[in-house]
Write a protein that holds these residues in place. Structure first.
Motif, mmCIF file in Angstrom:
data_model
loop_
_atom_site.group_PDB
_atom_site.id
_atom_site.type_symbol
_atom_site.label_atom_id
_atom_site.label_comp_id
_atom_site.label_asym_id
_atom_site.label_seq_id
_atom_site.Cartn_x
_atom_site.Cartn_y
_atom_site.Cartn_z
ATOM 1 N N PHE A 91 -28.654 -2.294 -37.992
ATOM 2 C CA PHE A 91 -28.023 -2.314 -36.668
ATOM 3 C C PHE A 91 -26.854 -1.327 -36.674
ATOM 4 O O PHE A 91 -26.903 -0.299 -36.023
ATOM 5 C CB PHE A 91 -27.583 -3.730 -36.336
ATOM 6 C CG PHE A 91 -27.122 -3.952 -34.926
ATOM 7 C CD1 PHE A 91 -27.233 -2.983 -33.941
ATOM 8 C CD2 PHE A 91 -26.562 -5.156 -34.562
ATOM 9 C CE1 PHE A 91 -26.793 -3.211 -32.633
ATOM 10 C CE2 PHE A 91 -26.118 -5.402 -33.264
ATOM 11 C CZ PHE A 91 -26.239 -4.427 -32.308
ATOM 12 N N HIS A 92 -25.802 -1.621 -37.465
ATOM 13 C CA HIS A 92 -24.642 -0.720 -37.540
ATOM 14 C C HIS A 92 -23.756 -1.108 -38.715
ATOM 15 O O HIS A 92 -23.857 -2.205 -39.248
ATOM 16 C CB HIS A 92 -23.826 -0.751 -36.237
ATOM 17 C CG HIS A 92 -23.264 -2.109 -35.914
ATOM 18 N ND1 HIS A 92 -22.085 -2.562 -36.449
ATOM 19 C CD2 HIS A 92 -23.722 -3.097 -35.106
ATOM 20 C CE1 HIS A 92 -21.839 -3.785 -35.991
ATOM 21 N NE2 HIS A 92 -22.824 -4.142 -35.186
ATOM 22 N N CYS A 107 -31.474 2.854 -29.603
ATOM 23 C CA CYS A 107 -32.564 1.890 -29.408
ATOM 24 C C CYS A 107 -33.524 2.509 -28.400
ATOM 25 O O CYS A 107 -33.217 2.557 -27.204
ATOM 26 C CB CYS A 107 -32.026 0.562 -28.907
ATOM 27 S SG CYS A 107 -33.292 -0.704 -28.722
ATOM 28 N N ALA A 108 -34.659 3.002 -28.892
ATOM 29 C CA ALA A 108 -35.591 3.777 -28.064
ATOM 30 C C ALA A 108 -34.791 4.925 -27.454
ATOM 31 O O ALA A 108 -34.118 5.639 -28.174
ATOM 32 C CB ALA A 108 -36.277 2.894 -27.040
ATOM 33 N N ALA A 109 -34.819 5.071 -26.133
ATOM 34 C CA ALA A 109 -34.102 6.174 -25.495
ATOM 35 C C ALA A 109 -32.676 5.796 -25.081
ATOM 36 O O ALA A 109 -31.941 6.624 -24.552
ATOM 37 C CB ALA A 109 -34.870 6.663 -24.281
ATOM 38 N N ASP A 110 -32.291 4.537 -25.305
ATOM 39 C CA ASP A 110 -30.956 4.069 -24.945
ATOM 40 C C ASP A 110 -30.017 4.165 -26.142
ATOM 41 O O ASP A 110 -30.447 4.138 -27.289
ATOM 42 C CB ASP A 110 -31.007 2.613 -24.472
ATOM 43 C CG ASP A 110 -31.830 2.435 -23.210
ATOM 44 O OD1 ASP A 110 -31.801 3.337 -22.353
ATOM 45 O OD2 ASP A 110 -32.504 1.394 -23.086
ATOM 46 N N LEU A 111 -28.711 4.258 -25.864
ATOM 47 C CA LEU A 111 -27.707 4.264 -26.919
ATOM 48 C C LEU A 111 -26.752 3.095 -26.697
ATOM 49 O O LEU A 111 -26.194 2.934 -25.610
ATOM 50 C CB LEU A 111 -26.908 5.574 -26.922
ATOM 51 C CG LEU A 111 -25.783 5.623 -27.959
ATOM 52 C CD1 LEU A 111 -26.339 5.600 -29.386
ATOM 53 C CD2 LEU A 111 -24.906 6.839 -27.738
ATOM 54 N N GLY A 132 -28.700 4.710 -20.912
ATOM 55 C CA GLY A 132 -29.948 5.430 -21.116
ATOM 56 C C GLY A 132 -30.865 5.212 -19.930
ATOM 57 O O GLY A 132 -30.461 4.631 -18.925
ATOM 58 N N PRO A 133 -32.097 5.640 -20.063
ATOM 59 C CA PRO A 133 -33.013 5.511 -18.933
ATOM 60 C C PRO A 133 -33.373 4.062 -18.596
ATOM 61 O O PRO A 133 -33.682 3.751 -17.439
ATOM 62 C CB PRO A 133 -34.248 6.296 -19.378
ATOM 63 C CG PRO A 133 -34.151 6.391 -20.853
ATOM 64 C CD PRO A 133 -32.693 6.329 -21.192
ATOM 65 N N LEU A 137 -25.391 -0.854 -18.976
ATOM 66 C CA LEU A 137 -24.706 -2.136 -19.091
ATOM 67 C C LEU A 137 -23.385 -2.022 -19.841
ATOM 68 O O LEU A 137 -23.212 -1.131 -20.664
ATOM 69 C CB LEU A 137 -25.576 -3.132 -19.880
ATOM 70 C CG LEU A 137 -26.987 -3.410 -19.408
ATOM 71 C CD1 LEU A 137 -27.730 -4.240 -20.452
ATOM 72 C CD2 LEU A 137 -26.961 -4.129 -18.077
ATOM 73 N N VAL A 138 -22.501 -2.988 -19.572
ATOM 74 C CA VAL A 138 -21.306 -3.209 -20.385
ATOM 75 C C VAL A 138 -21.293 -4.688 -20.751
ATOM 76 O O VAL A 138 -21.361 -5.546 -19.868
ATOM 77 C CB VAL A 138 -20.003 -2.836 -19.645
ATOM 78 C CG1 VAL A 138 -18.791 -3.208 -20.492
ATOM 79 C CG2 VAL A 138 -19.975 -1.368 -19.294
ATOM 80 N N LEU A 139 -21.243 -4.960 -22.060
ATOM 81 C CA LEU A 139 -21.184 -6.326 -22.569
ATOM 82 C C LEU A 139 -19.862 -6.501 -23.295
ATOM 83 O O LEU A 139 -19.591 -5.795 -24.272
ATOM 84 C CB LEU A 139 -22.327 -6.598 -23.552
ATOM 85 C CG LEU A 139 -23.741 -6.498 -23.011
ATOM 86 C CD1 LEU A 139 -24.247 -5.065 -23.070
ATOM 87 C CD2 LEU A 139 -24.661 -7.395 -23.807
#
Length: 155
Positions: A91-92, A107-111, A132-133, A137-139
Motif C-alpha cells: 500500500f505505502h 490504483c489503476a488510473a487513479d492516484l 483520476g478518471p 474524493l477527499v477522505l
C-alpha cells in the motif's frame, strides 16, 4: 515543523485501540458520507501490527457496516512501517519521525495521496486525496486513542 508531534517508532505509537471518525467528500458531485467506528492495532505473529477497522459508513443517508484490515510491518529503517493490504499487496510506506508523512499509492488510473499528521500522543489524522478518471474524493480521518486502551506501548 510546527504543529507536528514527532514519533520515533510508528508501530509502538499505533499499538492499541483508537476511535475513528472519517468524512468522505465526492468533489465532483458534492455528495458526502461519514464513517464512525474503531481501529484496533494488534500484534502480528512475526512482528508488526494488524489494523482492524470496523464501524458504520453512512452514504446518501444509508448506513451500512464497514470494515478494513491492513498490515503494518516493520519498515526499511527503524521506527518506520511498510503498510500492506490484508492480502499482502503493498500500500505505502509510513515514517512519522517528524510527525508528518506524505505517501502515494497508484490504483489503476487513479492516484491516492495520503497525508499523515500526528497531533499529539493520543491524536493523529489522515487526509487522502483520490484523483483520476474513476474518482475525485477527499477522505479525512481523525483517530483518537481509546481511553480504555491498555495495549499501548510507550513511544
Amino acid at each position: 515543523m510546527s504543529g507536528f508531534w514527532p514519533v520515533p517508532d510508528v508501530l509502538a505509537y499505533l499499538a492499541g485501540g483508537w476511535r475513528t471518525e472519517r468524512t468522505v467528500r465526492d468533489l465532483e458531485s458534492g455528495a458526502e458520507g461519514e464513517f464512525s467506528g474503531t481501529t484496533a492495532f494488534g500484534q502480528l505473529e512475526g512482528g508488526g501490527l494488524l489494523s482492524r477497522e470496523s464501524g458504520t459508513f453512512v452514504w446518501q443517508r444509508v448506513p451500512r457496516p464497514a470494515e478494513r484490515t491492513l498490515r503494518f510491518l516493520p519498515g526499511a529503517t527503524p521506527g518506520t512501517a511498510d503498510v500492506r493490504f490484508s492480502d499482502g499487496r503493498p500500500f505505502h510506506g509510513l515514517d512519522l519521525s517528524s510527525g508528518h508523512h506524505v505517501a502515494d499509492h497508484p490504483c489503476a488510473a487513479d492516484l491516492y495521496r495520503g497525508e499523515f499528521t500526528v497531533l499529539d500522543p493520543d491524536r493523529w489524522r489522515t487526509v487522502w486525496r483520490v484523483g483520476g478518471p474513476a474518482k475525485d474524493l477527499v477522505l479525512t480521518t481523525e483517530y483518537t486513542r481509546a481511553p480504555d486502551d491498555g495495549l499501548r506501548t510507550p513511544s
